[in-house]
Design a protein around this motif. Structure first.
Motif, mmCIF file in Angstrom:
data_model
loop_
_atom_site.group_PDB
_atom_site.id
_atom_site.type_symbol
_atom_site.label_atom_id
_atom_site.label_comp_id
_atom_site.label_asym_id
_atom_site.label_seq_id
_atom_site.Cartn_x
_atom_site.Cartn_y
_atom_site.Cartn_z
ATOM 1 N N GLY A 242 -71.733 -15.744 -11.492
ATOM 2 C CA GLY A 242 -70.971 -15.678 -10.241
ATOM 3 C C GLY A 242 -71.545 -16.634 -9.209
ATOM 4 N N GLU A 243 -71.117 -16.392 -7.985
ATOM 5 C CA GLU A 243 -71.600 -17.167 -6.841
ATOM 6 C C GLU A 243 -72.250 -16.221 -5.847
ATOM 7 O OE1 GLU A 243 -72.931 -19.554 -4.197
ATOM 8 O OE2 GLU A 243 -72.138 -20.327 -6.085
ATOM 9 N N PRO A 244 -73.578 -16.248 -5.760
ATOM 10 C CA PRO A 244 -74.278 -15.315 -4.876
ATOM 11 C C PRO A 244 -73.850 -15.389 -3.412
ATOM 12 C CG PRO A 244 -75.821 -16.361 -6.365
ATOM 13 C CD PRO A 244 -74.503 -17.054 -6.547
ATOM 14 N N THR A 245 -73.460 -16.568 -2.934
ATOM 15 C CA THR A 245 -73.105 -16.680 -1.518
ATOM 16 C C THR A 245 -71.775 -16.009 -1.197
ATOM 17 O OG1 THR A 245 -72.060 -18.853 -1.769
ATOM 18 C CG2 THR A 245 -74.433 -18.808 -1.258
ATOM 19 N N ASP A 246 -71.009 -15.628 -2.208
ATOM 20 C CA ASP A 246 -69.798 -14.847 -1.957
ATOM 21 C C ASP A 246 -70.151 -13.458 -1.434
ATOM 22 O OD1 ASP A 246 -68.260 -16.961 -2.836
ATOM 23 O OD2 ASP A 246 -67.543 -15.960 -4.660
ATOM 24 N N GLN A 247 -71.397 -13.040 -1.612
ATOM 25 C CA GLN A 247 -71.894 -11.742 -1.146
ATOM 26 C C GLN A 247 -73.157 -11.960 -0.314
ATOM 27 O OE1 GLN A 247 -71.788 -8.636 -4.325
ATOM 28 N NE2 GLN A 247 -71.277 -10.364 -5.655
ATOM 29 N N VAL A 248 -73.097 -12.886 0.614
ATOM 30 C CA VAL A 248 -74.296 -13.380 1.274
ATOM 31 C C VAL A 248 -75.076 -12.297 2.024
ATOM 32 C CG1 VAL A 248 -73.218 -14.226 3.419
ATOM 33 C CG2 VAL A 248 -75.280 -15.342 2.512
ATOM 34 N N LEU A 249 -74.424 -11.397 2.734
ATOM 35 C CA LEU A 249 -75.185 -10.397 3.491
ATOM 36 C C LEU A 249 -75.968 -9.454 2.586
ATOM 37 C CD1 LEU A 249 -72.778 -9.632 6.473
ATOM 38 C CD2 LEU A 249 -74.819 -11.087 6.429
ATOM 39 N N PRO A 250 -75.379 -8.889 1.522
ATOM 40 C CA PRO A 250 -76.204 -8.074 0.628
ATOM 41 C C PRO A 250 -77.263 -8.890 -0.109
ATOM 42 C CG PRO A 250 -73.859 -7.759 0.133
ATOM 43 C CD PRO A 250 -73.962 -8.777 1.217
ATOM 44 N N VAL A 251 -77.006 -10.154 -0.410
ATOM 45 C CA VAL A 251 -78.023 -10.994 -1.061
ATOM 46 C C VAL A 251 -79.191 -11.219 -0.111
ATOM 47 C CG1 VAL A 251 -78.502 -13.316 -1.955
ATOM 48 C CG2 VAL A 251 -76.483 -12.075 -2.749
ATOM 49 N N ILE A 252 -78.910 -11.488 1.154
ATOM 50 C CA ILE A 252 -79.976 -11.641 2.144
ATOM 51 C C ILE A 252 -80.814 -10.364 2.205
ATOM 52 C CG2 ILE A 252 -80.428 -11.753 4.647
ATOM 53 C CD1 ILE A 252 -78.168 -13.854 4.800
ATOM 54 N N GLU A 253 -80.155 -9.217 2.236
ATOM 55 C CA GLU A 253 -80.885 -7.945 2.297
ATOM 56 C C GLU A 253 -81.716 -7.740 1.030
ATOM 57 O OE1 GLU A 253 -82.223 -4.431 4.093
ATOM 58 O OE2 GLU A 253 -81.251 -6.210 4.919
ATOM 59 N N GLY B 203 -68.312 -12.360 -9.441
ATOM 60 C CA GLY B 203 -67.326 -12.961 -8.558
ATOM 61 C C GLY B 203 -67.734 -14.369 -8.164
ATOM 62 N N CYS B 204 -66.784 -15.297 -8.296
ATOM 63 C CA CYS B 204 -67.029 -16.690 -7.899
ATOM 64 C C CYS B 204 -65.745 -17.262 -7.311
ATOM 65 C CB CYS B 204 -67.474 -17.523 -9.101
ATOM 66 S SG CYS B 204 -67.831 -19.244 -8.649
ATOM 67 N N SER B 205 -65.807 -17.605 -6.025
ATOM 68 C CA SER B 205 -64.642 -18.159 -5.333
ATOM 69 C C SER B 205 -64.628 -19.688 -5.332
ATOM 70 C CB SER B 205 -64.619 -17.654 -3.888
ATOM 71 O OG SER B 205 -65.756 -18.142 -3.192
ATOM 72 N N LEU B 206 -65.659 -20.308 -5.903
ATOM 73 C CA LEU B 206 -65.752 -21.769 -5.897
ATOM 74 C C LEU B 206 -64.861 -22.371 -6.976
ATOM 75 C CD1 LEU B 206 -69.621 -22.171 -5.504
ATOM 76 C CD2 LEU B 206 -67.878 -22.224 -3.719
ATOM 77 N N PRO B 207 -64.538 -23.661 -6.832
ATOM 78 C CA PRO B 207 -63.849 -24.328 -7.949
ATOM 79 C C PRO B 207 -64.693 -24.169 -9.211
ATOM 80 C CG PRO B 207 -63.899 -25.740 -6.012
ATOM 81 C CD PRO B 207 -64.780 -24.557 -5.707
ATOM 82 N N LYS B 208 -64.050 -23.948 -10.306
ATOM 83 C CA LYS B 208 -64.764 -23.599 -11.534
ATOM 84 C C LYS B 208 -65.537 -24.799 -12.089
ATOM 85 C CE LYS B 208 -63.169 -19.651 -10.760
ATOM 86 N NZ LYS B 208 -63.790 -19.080 -9.594
ATOM 87 N N CYS B 209 -66.786 -24.535 -12.457
ATOM 88 C CA CYS B 209 -67.676 -25.570 -12.976
ATOM 89 C C CYS B 209 -67.255 -25.991 -14.382
ATOM 90 C CB CYS B 209 -69.111 -25.047 -13.009
ATOM 91 S SG CYS B 209 -69.797 -24.675 -11.384
ATOM 92 N N VAL B 210 -67.444 -27.269 -14.680
ATOM 93 C CA VAL B 210 -67.102 -27.816 -15.990
ATOM 94 C C VAL B 210 -68.038 -27.227 -17.043
ATOM 95 C CG1 VAL B 210 -66.950 -29.923 -17.364
ATOM 96 C CG2 VAL B 210 -66.271 -29.966 -14.955
ATOM 97 N N GLY B 211 -67.478 -26.500 -17.983
ATOM 98 C CA GLY B 211 -68.272 -25.930 -19.061
ATOM 99 C C GLY B 211 -69.084 -24.716 -18.649
ATOM 100 N N CYS B 212 -68.646 -24.009 -17.613
ATOM 101 C CA CYS B 212 -69.396 -22.853 -17.123
ATOM 102 C C CYS B 212 -69.691 -21.876 -18.254
ATOM 103 C CB CYS B 212 -68.610 -22.132 -16.030
ATOM 104 S SG CYS B 212 -69.446 -20.656 -15.408
ATOM 105 N N ALA B 213 -70.962 -21.492 -18.365
ATOM 106 C CA ALA B 213 -71.378 -20.526 -19.382
ATOM 107 C C ALA B 213 -71.234 -19.094 -18.877
ATOM 108 C CB ALA B 213 -72.822 -20.793 -19.786
ATOM 109 N N SER B 214 -70.818 -18.931 -17.629
ATOM 110 C CA SER B 214 -70.723 -17.606 -17.033
ATOM 111 C C SER B 214 -69.298 -17.261 -16.615
ATOM 112 C CB SER B 214 -71.663 -17.511 -15.828
ATOM 113 O OG SER B 214 -72.992 -17.715 -16.218
ATOM 114 N N VAL B 215 -68.344 -17.659 -17.419
ATOM 115 C CA VAL B 215 -66.935 -17.385 -17.120
ATOM 116 C C VAL B 215 -66.720 -15.890 -16.882
ATOM 117 C CG1 VAL B 215 -64.595 -17.467 -18.097
ATOM 118 C CG2 VAL B 215 -66.137 -19.414 -18.381
ATOM 119 N N HIS B 216 -67.468 -15.062 -17.583
ATOM 120 C CA HIS B 216 -67.352 -13.613 -17.459
ATOM 121 C C HIS B 216 -67.752 -13.101 -16.071
ATOM 122 C CE1 HIS B 216 -71.263 -14.788 -18.995
ATOM 123 N NE2 HIS B 216 -71.758 -13.743 -18.354
#
Length: 168
Positions: free
Chosen positions: A84-95, A37-50
């Motif tokens: 993805g974007e880890p900060t979209d799941q910040v509380l579980p990432v912190i844990e 999951g990634c809520s950020l504007p999409k990066c140019v040439g992102c290798a992780s579209v999946h």
């Protein structure tokens, strides 16, 4: 009084062990966690579209991830969190980072975020305080890669003496 421990669950694309130093980190035998999951504007040439769609992925608890890490023949020397974007799941990432540090005290933790560094620092100071290294900013395939960043426009911020020792 409620003594129940909260269960933190991450939506993950992938978990890998035994990553070598040239793959998302300085130390060999790393644990890699890719969030889904990634809520950020999409990066140019992102290798992780999946990893963009939050509707995909596998739900894994932090407890399961730590147990999996503990069962490895060789303990992880570090943890790299990407997406993805880890900060979209910040509380579980912190844990996850807290529990990983508790289980593997000598290991370092590196996180990749598409947020620009000032935004990351402002929005997620609790997470930043737990990291050794943050690589911040959107990936852009117009820039060459550096030893830690996927593209040279990203900022690599070393946050601890351990990071200085490993990455300088």
């Amino acid at each position: 009084m409620n003594d129940m421990k909260q269960t933190f669950t991450l939506n993950l694309h992938q978990v890998a062990f035994g990553l070598c130093s040239g793959v998302l980190g300085a130390t060999n035998n790393r644990m890699g966690v890719w969030t889904q999951g990634c809520s950020l504007p999409k990066c140019v040439g992102c290798a992780s579209v999946h990893t963009w769609s939050a509707a995909r992925g596998t739900q894994v608890t932090v407890d399961q991830l730590i147990m999996l890490a503990r069962t490895q023949k060789v303990p992880p020397s570090g943890l790299t969190i990407s997406g993805g974007e880890p900060t979209d799941q910040v509380l579980p990432v912190i844990e996850l980072v807290k529990r990983f540090r508790s289980a593997f005290a000598e290991a370092e933790v590196l996180l990749y975020t598409g947020l620009h560094l000032p935004d990351f620092e402002r929005r997620h100071p609790d997470l930043m305080a737990l990291l050794d290294v943050v690589v911040a900013g959107p990936y852009d395939n117009e820039f060459t890669a550096t030893p830690l960043a996927g593209s040279a426009n990203q900022v690599v911020k070393l946050l601890t003496p351990l990071a200085e020792q490993l990455y300088v």
